[in-house]
Design an enzyme around this catalytic site. Structure first.
Site, mmCIF file in Angstrom:
data_model
loop_
_atom_site.group_PDB
_atom_site.id
_atom_site.type_symbol
_atom_site.label_atom_id
_atom_site.label_comp_id
_atom_site.label_asym_id
_atom_site.label_seq_id
_atom_site.Cartn_x
_atom_site.Cartn_y
_atom_site.Cartn_z
ATOM 1 N N VAL A 1 25.905 -69.811 22.531
ATOM 2 C CA VAL A 1 25.202 -70.560 21.399
ATOM 3 C C VAL A 1 25.352 -70.565 20.350
ATOM 4 O O VAL A 1 25.137 -70.794 19.363
ATOM 5 C CB VAL A 1 23.737 -69.937 21.916
ATOM 6 C CG1 VAL A 1 23.295 -70.931 23.486
ATOM 7 C CG2 VAL A 1 23.354 -69.291 21.390
ATOM 8 N N THR B 1 27.419 -65.293 17.445
ATOM 9 C CA THR B 1 28.904 -64.280 16.455
ATOM 10 C C THR B 1 28.668 -65.263 15.020
ATOM 11 O O THR B 1 28.434 -65.067 14.058
ATOM 12 C CB THR B 1 29.714 -64.240 17.469
ATOM 13 O OG1 THR B 1 29.487 -63.494 17.784
ATOM 14 C CG2 THR B 1 30.587 -63.561 16.393
ATOM 15 N N ASP C 1 27.729 -56.288 21.437
ATOM 16 C CA ASP C 1 28.546 -56.989 22.526
ATOM 17 C C ASP C 1 29.583 -56.958 22.633
ATOM 18 O O ASP C 1 30.427 -56.795 22.482
ATOM 19 C CB ASP C 1 28.507 -59.091 22.336
ATOM 20 C CG ASP C 1 28.545 -59.891 23.051
ATOM 21 O OD1 ASP C 1 29.110 -59.213 24.368
ATOM 22 O OD2 ASP C 1 29.043 -61.282 23.000
HETATM 23 N N1 LIG Z 1 27.148 -75.014 14.575
HETATM 24 C C1 LIG Z 1 28.603 -74.825 15.188
HETATM 25 N N2 LIG Z 1 29.666 -76.186 15.353
HETATM 26 C C2 LIG Z 1 30.922 -75.989 16.404
HETATM 27 N N3 LIG Z 1 30.989 -75.069 16.344
HETATM 28 C C3 LIG Z 1 30.216 -74.251 16.734
HETATM 29 C C4 LIG Z 1 28.993 -73.587 16.280
HETATM 30 N N4 LIG Z 1 28.195 -72.670 16.324
HETATM 31 C C5 LIG Z 1 29.658 -72.092 17.724
HETATM 32 N N5 LIG Z 1 30.430 -72.624 17.016
HETATM 33 C C6 LIG Z 1 31.589 -72.343 18.176
HETATM 34 O O1 LIG Z 1 30.988 -72.212 20.162
HETATM 35 C C7 LIG Z 1 32.143 -70.891 19.952
HETATM 36 C C8 LIG Z 1 31.118 -69.618 19.995
HETATM 37 O O2 LIG Z 1 30.145 -69.900 18.855
HETATM 38 P P1 LIG Z 1 30.270 -67.812 19.284
HETATM 39 O O3 LIG Z 1 31.363 -67.243 19.310
HETATM 40 O O4 LIG Z 1 29.782 -67.015 18.050
HETATM 41 O O5 LIG Z 1 28.847 -68.080 20.554
HETATM 42 P P2 LIG Z 1 27.868 -66.628 20.922
HETATM 43 O O6 LIG Z 1 26.919 -66.674 20.504
HETATM 44 O O7 LIG Z 1 28.760 -65.094 20.328
HETATM 45 O O8 LIG Z 1 29.355 -66.303 22.065
HETATM 46 P P3 LIG Z 1 28.892 -65.043 23.328
HETATM 47 O O9 LIG Z 1 27.922 -65.041 24.231
HETATM 48 O O10 LIG Z 1 30.296 -65.121 24.032
HETATM 49 O O11 LIG Z 1 29.435 -63.825 22.938
HETATM 50 C C9 LIG Z 1 32.761 -70.711 18.757
HETATM 51 O O12 LIG Z 1 33.892 -71.115 19.404
HETATM 52 C C10 LIG Z 1 32.374 -71.061 17.851
HETATM 53 O O13 LIG Z 1 32.952 -71.413 16.790
#
Ligand SMILES: Nc1ncnc2c1ncn2[C@@H]1O[C@H](COP(=O)(O)OP(=O)(O)OP(=O)(O)O)[C@@H](O)[C@H]1O
Length: 410
Positions: A97, A100, A123
């Site tokens: 979502v 990170t 994580d």
């Molecule tokens: N507001 C946003 N607009 C565009 N892209 C986004 C946005 N927020 C996150 N992303 C993109 O979505 C993808 C997943 O984001 P991120 O790694 O932050 O998620 P996460 O919840 O930490 O994932 P995981 O659970 O797999 O660790 C990344 O490619 C990131 O660049």
């Protein structure tokens, strides 16, 4: 237990925190109209988003209007940034979502507001390195270039952390101890030990164990003099399931380890006559101490999560029914565990558009419906709802994180 090695750099060791955090200007960027605030590539190519320019621009000059029905709340970043006492922010939610991205952008924002900050990923599927476009995989603190105050990032290797636990437990309650007890005709006690399912715990540690150990390692080294300069600690945690198990884990471990230690005392007195023959007393005592220490660390992790004065769990979600339902369950579990939650980030909200294609119009409707769910959800409606727009490129590197952070953390 060895503390994660870290080689202090001049930037960190020579840093003096400002007396007044408000005296440090916040990053802000001005954009002449017409300008699409979601076009990051446009900002980079125009050179308007650069680290050198950020200090010259007025604060918060970039305002983003939300596309779906307005819920005009901000993150109340002033409250998050105020005070020089150490605060911990745990960002968690469903996988993918944007935990990170939100965690990294918050860390950059804290550092740009004068807080020496540490951002940690626990994580098991790290993406902090990708987010900062820097290699953080070494298990040590890595300085992040760019922000005003020192910012360090750390990815903790959960496998390694788990191995540490396995080593401790094996010497103390695994097959080694069972064989030892069998050998002494203490089969009954061995069976009791079996009931604790310690063997299972060792072979397939429950999800959350590695993360709990990783967090406890961070707590441990942050207690040392060397690291007391950090006033903001941001955790990028594992997806919901892991977090929930992590929260119940300390109780589980506490009970199991407590029983094992009691058992150990019994064994110890029952075998006092022969233990010298085996010559293992010293090793066992050492293992007992280690296990007791591990138990204390698990309790500390639990206390940290529950400490309303220093800790806040920020739920990150996206505007879909599935993600919001999961966030609701997460909030309920966090409440049950007495973990303080104030803010809910709704990430990836579609930006406004004058001419929606059919797909976008449908998507927007869905998002509006999902956000409406938050308003009527008993677990989520009381939270500060923070909206983060979907931008048209990946958020990678400090300038991009700064840009995202200025939209979320207001
Ligand atoms: N507001 C946003 N607009 C565009 N892209 C986004 C946005 N927020 C996150 N992303 C993109 O979505 C993808 C997943 O984001 P991120 O790694 O932050 O998620 P996460 O919840 O930490 O994932 P995981 O659970 O797999 O660790 C990344 O490619 C990131 O660049």
């Amino acid at each position: 237990m060895a503390v994660t090695p870290y080689h202090a750099t001049t930037s960190m060791s020579s840093y003096t925190p400002p007396n007044r955090f408000t005296s440090v200007s916040r990053a802000g960027f001005s954009h002449p109209t017409p300008f699409n605030p979601y076009k990051l590539d446009a900002i980079f190519s125009s050179g308007r988003l650069s680290l050198s320019s950020k200090r010259k621009q007025p604060r918060n000059s970039l305002k983003v209007k939300s596309a779906v029905a307005p819920i005009e709340t901000t993150a109340d970043f002033d409250e998050m940034v105020s005070g020089t006492q150490r605060k911990y922010y745990m960002l968690g939610g469903k996988g993918g979502v944007g935990k990170t991205s939100c965690a990294a952008s918050l860390a950059v924002k804290f550092a740009n507001n004068g807080h020496p900050t540490l951002v940690v990923s626990t994580d098991p599927a790290h993406s902090l390195s990708d987010s900062f476009a820097q290699d953080l995989t070494g298990g040590t603190l890595v300085p992040v270039e760019g922000p005003i105050a020192p910012l360090f990032a750390l990815e903790i290797n959960p496998e390694k952390a788990r191995e540490e636990f396995r080593d401790v437990s094996k010497t103390n309650g695994g097959t080694g101890v069972k064989d030892f007890m069998d050998g002494m005709g203490l089969g009954m006690l061995a069976d009791q030990l079996g009931e604790l399912k310690l063997g299972e715990l060792l072979d397939t540690p429950p999800p959350g164990l590695d993360e709990a150990i990783a967090i406890s390692k961070v707590i441990q080294f942050l207690e040392s003099q060397e690291y007391n300069m950090f006033t903001r600690i941001v955790f990028d945690t594992a997806p919901t399931g892991h977090t929930l198990r992590l929260l119940s884990l300390p109780d589980f471990l506490d009970a199991s380890i407590g029983k094992i230690l009691k058992l150990r005392k019994k064994i110890s007195s029952a075998t006092s006559a022969i233990k010298n023959v085996f010559g293992q007393e010293e090793t066992r005592q050492d293992a007992s101490d280690k296990l007791e220490k591990l138990r204390e660390r698990m309790i500390k992790v639990r206390e940290l999560f529950r400490d309303t004065n220093s800790t806040e769990f920020v739920i990150v979600t996206i505007p879909t029914v599935m993600a919001i339902s999961e966030s609701s369950r997460l909030r309920a579990s966090l409440t049950k565990e007495n973990v303080p939650v104030k803010r809910l980030i709704v990430n990836q909200i579609l930006p406004p558009s004058a001419s929606d294609c059919k797909f976008c119009a449908m998507k927007r409707k869905d998002q509006t419906r999902a956000i409406d769910l938050i308003r009527s959800d008993p677990e989520l409606s009381s939270l500060l709802l923070v909206r983060a727009p979907l931008v048209d490129v990946e958020i990678r590197g400090v300038p991009a994180l700064q840009f995202l952070g200025d939209m979320i953390w207001k």
